[in-house]
Scaffold this active site. Structure first.
Site, short mmCIF file in Angstrom:
data_model
loop_
_atom_site.label_atom_id
_atom_site.label_comp_id
_atom_site.label_asym_id
_atom_site.label_seq_id
_atom_site.Cartn_x
_atom_site.Cartn_y
_atom_site.Cartn_z
N MET A 50 0.84 -1.20 0.00
CA MET A 50 0.00 0.00 0.00
C MET A 50 0.88 1.25 0.00
SD MET A 50 -3.39 -0.95 2.13
CE MET A 50 -2.69 -0.79 3.75
N GLY A 51 2.15 1.08 -0.33
CA GLY A 51 3.04 2.24 -0.44
C GLY A 51 3.53 2.73 0.91
N LEU A 53 6.66 3.25 1.61
CA LEU A 53 7.57 2.12 1.77
C LEU A 53 8.64 2.35 2.84
CD1 LEU A 53 8.04 1.08 -1.97
CD2 LEU A 53 6.30 0.32 -0.32
N HIS A 54 9.05 1.26 3.47
CA HIS A 54 10.07 1.29 4.52
C HIS A 54 10.93 0.04 4.38
CE1 HIS A 54 7.44 -1.63 6.36
NE2 HIS A 54 6.45 -0.75 6.42
N GLU A 55 11.86 -0.13 5.33
CA GLU A 55 12.80 -1.27 5.28
C GLU A 55 12.09 -2.62 5.18
OE1 GLU A 55 16.11 -1.16 5.13
OE2 GLU A 55 15.95 1.02 5.09
N GLY A 56 10.93 -2.73 5.82
CA GLY A 56 10.19 -4.00 5.79
C GLY A 56 9.79 -4.34 4.37
N HIS A 57 9.17 -3.38 3.68
CA HIS A 57 8.78 -3.62 2.28
C HIS A 57 10.02 -3.95 1.44
CE1 HIS A 57 5.47 -0.65 3.44
NE2 HIS A 57 4.79 -1.69 3.03
N ASP A 97 8.43 9.07 -4.09
CA ASP A 97 9.48 8.63 -3.18
C ASP A 97 9.55 7.09 -3.17
OD1 ASP A 97 11.44 9.20 -1.15
OD2 ASP A 97 10.02 8.25 0.24
N ASP A 98 8.37 6.45 -3.16
CA ASP A 98 8.31 4.98 -3.18
C ASP A 98 8.99 4.43 -4.44
OD1 ASP A 98 6.89 4.96 -0.84
OD2 ASP A 98 4.94 4.62 -1.77
N GLN A 101 12.73 4.58 -4.20
CA GLN A 101 13.28 3.53 -3.32
C GLN A 101 13.27 2.18 -4.04
OE1 GLN A 101 12.53 3.32 0.91
NE2 GLN A 101 10.93 4.86 0.66
N GLY A 171 4.89 -10.24 4.29
CA GLY A 171 5.63 -10.14 5.54
C GLY A 171 4.94 -10.90 6.67
N LYS A 173 5.02 -9.99 9.53
CA LYS A 173 4.46 -8.92 10.37
C LYS A 173 2.92 -8.96 10.38
CE LYS A 173 3.92 -4.26 11.29
NZ LYS A 173 2.58 -4.14 10.79
N ASP A 174 2.34 -9.28 9.19
CA ASP A 174 0.88 -9.42 9.11
C ASP A 174 0.57 -10.91 9.06
OD1 ASP A 174 -0.16 -6.48 8.54
OD2 ASP A 174 1.70 -6.75 7.44
N GLN A 177 -2.76 -12.32 7.88
CA GLN A 177 -2.90 -12.07 6.44
C GLN A 177 -2.19 -13.15 5.63
OE1 GLN A 177 -2.77 -8.09 4.38
NE2 GLN A 177 -0.63 -8.64 4.13
N SER A 208 6.54 -0.03 10.09
CA SER A 208 5.17 0.02 9.61
C SER A 208 4.96 1.38 8.97
CB SER A 208 4.19 -0.17 10.78
OG SER A 208 2.90 0.27 10.41
N SER A 209 4.15 1.42 7.91
CA SER A 209 3.85 2.71 7.27
C SER A 209 3.18 3.64 8.28
CB SER A 209 2.92 2.50 6.08
OG SER A 209 3.51 1.59 5.19
N ARG A 210 2.49 3.06 9.26
CA ARG A 210 1.77 3.88 10.24
C ARG A 210 2.71 4.49 11.29
NH1 ARG A 210 -2.10 -0.19 9.02
NH2 ARG A 210 -4.10 0.68 8.43
P1 AMP Z 1 1.43 -2.98 3.42
O1 AMP Z 1 2.00 -1.92 2.53
O2 AMP Z 1 1.33 -2.56 4.85
O3 AMP Z 1 0.18 -3.60 2.88
O4 AMP Z 1 2.52 -4.13 3.43
C1 AMP Z 1 2.93 -4.77 2.25
C2 AMP Z 1 3.70 -6.01 2.61
O5 AMP Z 1 4.83 -5.64 3.39
C3 AMP Z 1 2.86 -6.98 3.47
O6 AMP Z 1 3.10 -8.30 3.03
C4 AMP Z 1 3.39 -6.74 4.85
O7 AMP Z 1 3.28 -7.86 5.70
C5 AMP Z 1 4.87 -6.45 4.55
N1 AMP Z 1 5.47 -5.73 5.69
C6 AMP Z 1 4.99 -4.63 6.31
N2 AMP Z 1 5.80 -4.29 7.33
C7 AMP Z 1 6.78 -5.20 7.37
C8 AMP Z 1 7.92 -5.40 8.22
N3 AMP Z 1 8.19 -4.59 9.25
N4 AMP Z 1 8.73 -6.45 7.95
C9 AMP Z 1 8.47 -7.30 6.91
N5 AMP Z 1 7.41 -7.16 6.09
C10 AMP Z 1 6.59 -6.13 6.31
#
Ligand code: AMP
Length: 307
Positions: A50-51, A53-57, A97-98, A101, A171, A173-174, A177, A208-210
């Site tokens: 959902m954009g 973006l951070h290190e997790g994505h 920006d996304d 990256q 991830g 993280k969810d 899901q 987290s994006s949040r």
């Molecule tokens: P989102 O943009 O929040 O829908 O996340 C997109 C994907 O990135 C999903 O599969 C999330 O589980 C994954 N994701 C989000 N945060 C993290 C994180 N901190 N570490 C690893 N994967 C993540």
């Protein structure tokens, strides 16, 4: 993109060049491009996001780049999976920006689109046929956010049909899901779902994006969520198996000013039924949802394994 990196062996600067990312504005052009890639025999790794973006994505994208001929990412803040209009309105958005990256991470293509472009057969949201997310959508996030997983399942099916990936990256993280998405992939017969570990800030807070909605002080306090999970893992390693006691360990750590716990629960990740407090676990996933300031954060950890 052109840049330099320090070569750690010869200690000199080495020039690197990464190809420009292709930005496609809608699902139809993405589908045509992906079809041509597959027709040319290239495997596609796909990361739905959902954009913001951070290190997790980027950890998911890095893996998709390494494991496939082509890596592609979707950026779509999917209204169908938001049950709170304020949450949807507040959700951070920064496509340019996304895309930059993603280019740096070696991603080949990024696409986006509007709800109307993803579901052209429907003229209003109510006309969109929602996919049943199945039994793993019950409880936890499914209970806290009614309709959320039906929205996730509906967009994931549409995205998979658009891209036709061999592998899709999600991830841990969810966690819930990932269970819902694995069910969809099983039913469709593709793609292979690759679940990647949760990337964390040095404090332990899951990216987290949040997180951008948090003040510095809230960000520091939010680290109690991951601390609670790791304390539960520590208790597990000390021999604790009782659901209620592991839950108490988490709740003690979450007792921090401004943290409002929605749930702190334990489940057998293979079984996914709610556990009675006196129940004993043989495998355990600890899961937390909490509100702090303007953000609702979720995190989880497998207790009986270290990764
Ligand atoms: P989102 O943009 O929040 O829908 O996340 C997109 C994907 O990135 C999903 O599969 C999330 O589980 C994954 N994701 C989000 N945060 C993290 C994180 N901190 N570490 C690893 N994967 C993540």
């Amino acid at each position: 993109m052109v840049g330099t990196v320090l070569d750690p062996i010869n200690c000199n600067q080495t020039l690197f060049v990464t190809a420009m990312i292709l930005r496609l504005p809608d699902p139809v052009s993405a589908q045509t491009w992906c079809h041509a890639q597959r027709a040319a025999g290239r495997s596609i790794g796909f990361v739905p996001t959902m954009g913001a973006l951070h290190e997790g994505h980027l950890s998911l994208v890095g893996r998709a780049v390494v494991e496939n001929n082509i890596a592609c990412v979707s950026i779509f803040v999917n209204p169908l999976q938001f049950n709170d209009p304020d949450d949807l309105a507040r959700y951070p958005r920064n496509f340019d920006d996304d895309a930059q990256q993603l280019e740096g991470a070696g991603c080949d293509m990024v696409f986006s689109g509007t709800l109307e472009q993803f579901f052209p057969e429907a003229s209003v949201v109510a006309e969109i046929t929602k996919r049943d997310p199945g039994p793993t959508a019950e409880g936890l996030e499914g209970a806290s956010r009614p309709g959320h997983f039906a929205g996730v399942a509906t967009i994931c099916e549409r995205l998979f049909k658009t891209v036709g990936p061999g592998r899709a990256y999600f991830g841990e993280k969810d966690f819930q899901q990932t269970l819902v998405v694995k069910d969809i992939a099983r039913q469709l017969g593709y793609p292979e779902i690759v679940v990647c570990p949760t990337a964390r800030e040095p404090s332990g807070l899951a990216y987290s994006s949040r997180n951008v909605l948090l003040t510095d002080s809230e960000c520091k306090r939010a680290a109690c969520i991951s601390r609670a999970l790791f304390m539960a893992r520590h208790a597990w390693h000390q021999g604790e198996r009782e659901v209620g006691k592991l839950r108490d360990v988490m709740l003690r750590e979450l007792d921090v000013d401004g943290i409002h716990v929605e749930y702190a629960e334990l489940r057998d990740p293979h079984d996914w039924r709610p556990e009675a407090p006196a129940g004993l676990l043989v495998r355990a996933q600890a899961l937390i949802a909490a509100r702090i300031g303007k953000a609702r954060l979720i995190d989880n950890l497998r207790l009986d394994r270290d990764a």
